[in-house]
Design a protein around this motif. Structure first.
Motif, PDB file in Angstrom:
ATOM      1  N   GLU A  49       0.830  -1.206   0.000  1.00 40.91           N
ATOM      2  CA  GLU A  49       0.000   0.000   0.000  1.00 40.91           C
ATOM      3  C   GLU A  49       0.866   1.257   0.000  1.00 40.91           C
ATOM      4  N   MET A  53       1.028   4.074  -2.972  1.00 43.27           N
ATOM      5  CA  MET A  53       0.739   5.489  -2.719  1.00 43.27           C
ATOM      6  C   MET A  53       1.881   6.364  -3.225  1.00 43.27           C
ATOM      7  N   ALA A  56       1.928   6.403  -7.072  1.00 42.56           N
ATOM      8  CA  ALA A  56       0.812   7.201  -7.594  1.00 42.56           C
ATOM      9  C   ALA A  56       1.077   8.699  -7.415  1.00 42.56           C
ATOM     10  N   GLU A  57       1.579   9.081  -6.249  1.00 41.88           N
ATOM     11  CA  GLU A  57       1.806  10.500  -5.975  1.00 41.88           C
ATOM     12  C   GLU A  57       3.003  11.061  -6.742  1.00 41.88           C
ATOM     13  N   SER A 147      -7.005  16.335   5.577  1.00 44.23           N
ATOM     14  CA  SER A 147      -6.885  16.700   4.160  1.00 44.23           C
ATOM     15  C   SER A 147      -5.873  17.818   3.914  1.00 44.23           C
ATOM     16  N   ALA A 152      -4.989  13.953  -1.566  1.00 42.50           N
ATOM     17  CA  ALA A 152      -6.386  13.502  -1.523  1.00 42.50           C
ATOM     18  C   ALA A 152      -6.532  11.974  -1.548  1.00 42.50           C
ATOM     19  N   PRO A 153      -5.822  11.248  -2.411  1.00 46.17           N
ATOM     20  CA  PRO A 153      -5.981   9.785  -2.391  1.00 46.17           C
ATOM     21  C   PRO A 153      -5.513   9.146  -1.076  1.00 46.17           C
ATOM     22  N   ALA A 156      -8.271   9.661   1.444  1.00 51.69           N
ATOM     23  CA  ALA A 156      -9.326   8.665   1.221  1.00 51.69           C
ATOM     24  C   ALA A 156      -8.913   7.301   1.785  1.00 51.69           C
ATOM     25  N   ALA A 157      -7.658   6.940   1.609  1.00 55.04           N
ATOM     26  CA  ALA A 157      -7.165   5.660   2.125  1.00 55.04           C
ATOM     27  C   ALA A 157      -7.192   5.641   3.656  1.00 55.04           C
TER      28      ALA A 157
END
Length: 164
Positions: A49, A53, A56-57, A147, A152-153, A156-157
């Motif tokens: 995970e 992350m 992705a970031e 936040s 943002a993702p 959410a996680a």
């Protein structure tokens, strides 16, 4: 090719981490984000995970800067990881004087182990200096809004993780 290593647990990756990654990417051609496997810390997010992350970031940042940014899990000594990935530079982020005291000791030890690998300290921007993954997790666990501290993702996680 100048390769840098930015190590940490990144549990989770924060806007402070992203600030350091953005600025470190200007110093190197390839930036390896060393994701520490530290079983003693009992991370909230598992290794896969955390790597997802980070990837992705960092994808858009890598494209924007032209610097290759990759996630690399490691469980050995930091200096050995740096050697493994071919890094000539270790990047460390500093938030406060307490960080410096610990990092100062670490640099001294690493220099004895391998004096060809330099360590560079980057201060987080003022608006990110108070952000710590540990505090982010605590706020999120208690239902607070994180936040302002994480992408943002990742927010959410965190919400999903603590919902269950």
């Amino acid at each position: 090719m100048r390769i840098g290593l930015y190590p940490g647990t990144f549990d989770p990756i924060t806007l402070g981490h992203m600030d350091i990654i953005r600025r470190a990417s200007a110093l190197v051609d390839r930036l390896v984000i060393g994701v520490a496997i530290n079983r003693d810390k009992g991370p909230l997010f598992d290794l896969e995970e955390r790597v997802e992350m980070i990837e992705a970031e960092c994808a858009a940042l890598s494209e924007q800067t032209g610097t290759e940014i990759v996630a690399h899990p490691f469980e050995n000594l930091l200096i050995d990881c740096a050697q493994d990935v071919g890094a000539s530079l270790i990047v460390r982020g500093l938030r406060a004087v307490a960080d410096f005291e610990y990092e100062y000791q670490m640099v001294g030890m690493n220099r004895v182990l391998n004096d060809e690998i330099e360590t560079v300290f980057l201060m987080a921007e003022a608006r990110h200096q108070a952000i710590a993954s540990k505090l982010v997790k605590e706020i999120a666990r208690l239902g607070g809004d994180v936040s302002h501290f994480v992408p943002a993702p990742v927010n959410a996680a965190l919400i999903e993780k603590f919902r269950g």
